[in-house]
Design a protein around this motif. Structure first.
Motif, PDB file in Angstrom:
ATOM      1  N   LYS A  35      39.850  21.817  44.355  1.00  0.00           N
ATOM      2  CA  LYS A  35      38.803  22.822  44.226  1.00  0.00           C
ATOM      3  C   LYS A  35      39.180  24.100  44.982  1.00  0.00           C
ATOM      4  CE  LYS A  35      33.829  23.440  44.816  1.00  0.00           C
ATOM      5  NZ  LYS A  35      32.573  22.811  45.242  1.00  0.00           N
ATOM      6  N   GLU A  36      39.605  23.963  46.234  1.00  0.00           N
ATOM      7  CA  GLU A  36      40.023  25.130  47.019  1.00  0.00           C
ATOM      8  C   GLU A  36      41.261  25.785  46.414  1.00  0.00           C
ATOM      9  OE1 GLU A  36      40.395  24.676  51.274  1.00  0.00           O
ATOM     10  OE2 GLU A  36      38.796  23.168  51.258  1.00  0.00           O
ATOM     11  N   ALA A  37      42.195  24.971  45.971  1.00  0.00           N
ATOM     12  CA  ALA A  37      43.427  25.502  45.385  1.00  0.00           C
ATOM     13  C   ALA A  37      43.132  26.291  44.116  1.00  0.00           C
ATOM     14  CB  ALA A  37      44.396  24.358  45.095  1.00  0.00           C
ATOM     15  N   THR A  38      42.250  25.763  43.283  1.00  0.00           N
ATOM     16  CA  THR A  38      41.894  26.456  42.043  1.00  0.00           C
ATOM     17  C   THR A  38      41.195  27.772  42.345  1.00  0.00           C
ATOM     18  OG1 THR A  38      41.707  24.351  40.881  1.00  0.00           O
ATOM     19  CG2 THR A  38      40.627  26.258  39.875  1.00  0.00           C
ATOM     20  N   PHE A  39      40.221  27.746  43.267  1.00  0.00           N
ATOM     21  CA  PHE A  39      39.508  28.964  43.629  1.00  0.00           C
ATOM     22  C   PHE A  39      40.475  30.021  44.164  1.00  0.00           C
ATOM     23  CE2 PHE A  39      37.366  31.596  46.811  1.00  0.00           C
ATOM     24  CZ  PHE A  39      36.416  32.204  46.011  1.00  0.00           C
ATOM     25  N   SER A  40      41.333  29.631  45.096  1.00  0.00           N
ATOM     26  CA  SER A  40      42.292  30.570  45.696  1.00  0.00           C
ATOM     27  C   SER A  40      43.245  31.133  44.654  1.00  0.00           C
ATOM     28  CB  SER A  40      43.103  29.877  46.795  1.00  0.00           C
ATOM     29  OG  SER A  40      42.264  29.464  47.828  1.00  0.00           O
ATOM     30  N   THR A  41      43.710  30.280  43.766  1.00  0.00           N
ATOM     31  CA  THR A  41      44.637  30.706  42.723  1.00  0.00           C
ATOM     32  C   THR A  41      43.980  31.707  41.775  1.00  0.00           C
ATOM     33  OG1 THR A  41      45.861  28.629  42.854  1.00  0.00           O
ATOM     34  CG2 THR A  41      46.094  29.891  40.819  1.00  0.00           C
ATOM     35  N   VAL A  42      42.764  31.420  41.362  1.00  0.00           N
ATOM     36  CA  VAL A  42      42.058  32.319  40.447  1.00  0.00           C
ATOM     37  C   VAL A  42      41.810  33.671  41.118  1.00  0.00           C
ATOM     38  CG1 VAL A  42      39.867  32.707  39.247  1.00  0.00           C
ATOM     39  CG2 VAL A  42      41.019  30.502  39.043  1.00  0.00           C
ATOM     40  N   VAL A  43      41.316  33.649  42.357  1.00  0.00           N
ATOM     41  CA  VAL A  43      41.046  34.904  43.064  1.00  0.00           C
ATOM     42  C   VAL A  43      42.337  35.705  43.244  1.00  0.00           C
ATOM     43  CG1 VAL A  43      40.330  35.895  45.281  1.00  0.00           C
ATOM     44  CG2 VAL A  43      38.974  34.086  44.231  1.00  0.00           C
ATOM     45  N   LEU A  44      43.396  35.050  43.679  1.00  0.00           N
ATOM     46  CA  LEU A  44      44.670  35.734  43.893  1.00  0.00           C
ATOM     47  C   LEU A  44      45.183  36.366  42.606  1.00  0.00           C
ATOM     48  CD1 LEU A  44      47.182  36.456  45.590  1.00  0.00           C
ATOM     49  CD2 LEU A  44      48.112  34.245  44.893  1.00  0.00           C
ATOM     50  N   HIS A  45      45.208  35.612  41.530  1.00  0.00           N
ATOM     51  CA  HIS A  45      45.793  36.125  40.290  1.00  0.00           C
ATOM     52  C   HIS A  45      44.913  37.172  39.612  1.00  0.00           C
ATOM     53  CE1 HIS A  45      49.631  34.102  40.031  1.00  0.00           C
ATOM     54  NE2 HIS A  45      49.051  33.155  40.735  1.00  0.00           N
ATOM     55  N   MET A  46      43.612  37.063  39.747  1.00  0.00           N
ATOM     56  CA  MET A  46      42.742  38.118  39.210  1.00  0.00           C
ATOM     57  C   MET A  46      42.979  39.414  39.992  1.00  0.00           C
ATOM     58  SD  MET A  46      41.356  36.829  36.633  1.00  0.00           S
ATOM     59  CE  MET A  46      40.163  38.070  36.206  1.00  0.00           C
ATOM     60  N   THR A  47      43.145  39.296  41.306  1.00  0.00           N
ATOM     61  CA  THR A  47      43.435  40.468  42.128  1.00  0.00           C
ATOM     62  C   THR A  47      44.772  41.081  41.749  1.00  0.00           C
ATOM     63  OG1 THR A  47      42.161  39.508  43.954  1.00  0.00           O
ATOM     64  CG2 THR A  47      43.707  41.276  44.512  1.00  0.00           C
ATOM     65  N   LEU A  48      45.781  40.246  41.565  1.00  0.00           N
ATOM     66  CA  LEU A  48      47.105  40.747  41.193  1.00  0.00           C
ATOM     67  C   LEU A  48      47.111  41.391  39.810  1.00  0.00           C
ATOM     68  CD1 LEU A  48      49.365  37.877  42.572  1.00  0.00           C
ATOM     69  CD2 LEU A  48      49.106  40.189  43.500  1.00  0.00           C
ATOM     70  N   ILE A  49      46.371  40.820  38.872  1.00  0.00           N
ATOM     71  CA  ILE A  49      46.294  41.411  37.533  1.00  0.00           C
ATOM     72  C   ILE A  49      45.636  42.784  37.613  1.00  0.00           C
ATOM     73  CG2 ILE A  49      45.128  41.216  35.290  1.00  0.00           C
ATOM     74  CD1 ILE A  49      45.651  38.154  35.513  1.00  0.00           C
ATOM     75  N   ALA A  50      44.546  42.883  38.370  1.00  0.00           N
ATOM     76  CA  ALA A  50      43.862  44.169  38.523  1.00  0.00           C
ATOM     77  C   ALA A  50      44.772  45.188  39.208  1.00  0.00           C
ATOM     78  CB  ALA A  50      42.573  43.992  39.318  1.00  0.00           C
ATOM     79  N   ALA A  51      45.468  44.762  40.264  1.00  0.00           N
ATOM     80  CA  ALA A  51      46.375  45.665  40.977  1.00  0.00           C
ATOM     81  C   ALA A  51      47.512  46.125  40.064  1.00  0.00           C
ATOM     82  CB  ALA A  51      46.939  44.975  42.217  1.00  0.00           C
ATOM     83  N   HIS A  52      48.031  45.217  39.257  1.00  0.00           N
ATOM     84  CA  HIS A  52      49.109  45.572  38.337  1.00  0.00           C
ATOM     85  C   HIS A  52      48.619  46.586  37.307  1.00  0.00           C
ATOM     86  CE1 HIS A  52      52.302  44.213  35.226  1.00  0.00           C
ATOM     87  NE2 HIS A  52      52.642  45.333  35.797  1.00  0.00           N
ATOM     88  N   TYR A  53      47.420  46.390  36.781  1.00  0.00           N
ATOM     89  CA  TYR A  53      46.846  47.319  35.807  1.00  0.00           C
ATOM     90  C   TYR A  53      46.686  48.711  36.428  1.00  0.00           C
ATOM     91  CZ  TYR A  53      43.518  49.608  32.760  1.00  0.00           C
ATOM     92  OH  TYR A  53      42.891  50.514  31.948  1.00  0.00           O
ATOM     93  N   ILE A  54      46.130  48.753  37.637  1.00  0.00           N
ATOM     94  CA  ILE A  54      45.948  50.039  38.328  1.00  0.00           C
ATOM     95  C   ILE A  54      47.291  50.706  38.572  1.00  0.00           C
ATOM     96  CG2 ILE A  54      45.203  51.090  40.511  1.00  0.00           C
ATOM     97  CD1 ILE A  54      42.956  48.891  40.499  1.00  0.00           C
TER      98      ILE A  54
END
Length: 65
Positions: A35-54
């Motif tokens: 559960k923690e691993a999934t949450f952390s992974t989703v948050v990290l990758h959503m942040t990275l996708i947004a940062a990459h787009y910007i």
């Protein structure tokens, strides 16, 4: 050799899958909780996708000048 659009999309999706899988596995081994691993992974990758787009938008805007 430049990629065709379809090849580029396949490459990006494949890399994203590999990257998310590695992050999920390493985070799970560290936390011991899926559960923690999934949450952390989703948050990290959503942040990275947004940062990459910007970054891409900024890069293209900077090149137009």
């Amino acid at each position: 050799m430049p990629y065709h659009t379809e090849e580029l999309i396949k490459k990006v999706v494949t890399w994203r899958f590999i990257s998310i899988s590695i992050t999920l596995m390493l985070t799970y081994f560290y936390t011991g909780s899926i559960k923690e691993a999934t949450f952390s992974t989703v948050v990290l990758h959503m942040t990275l996708i947004a940062a990459h787009y910007i970054f891409e938008r900024w890069w293209e805007k900077d090149r137009e000048i």
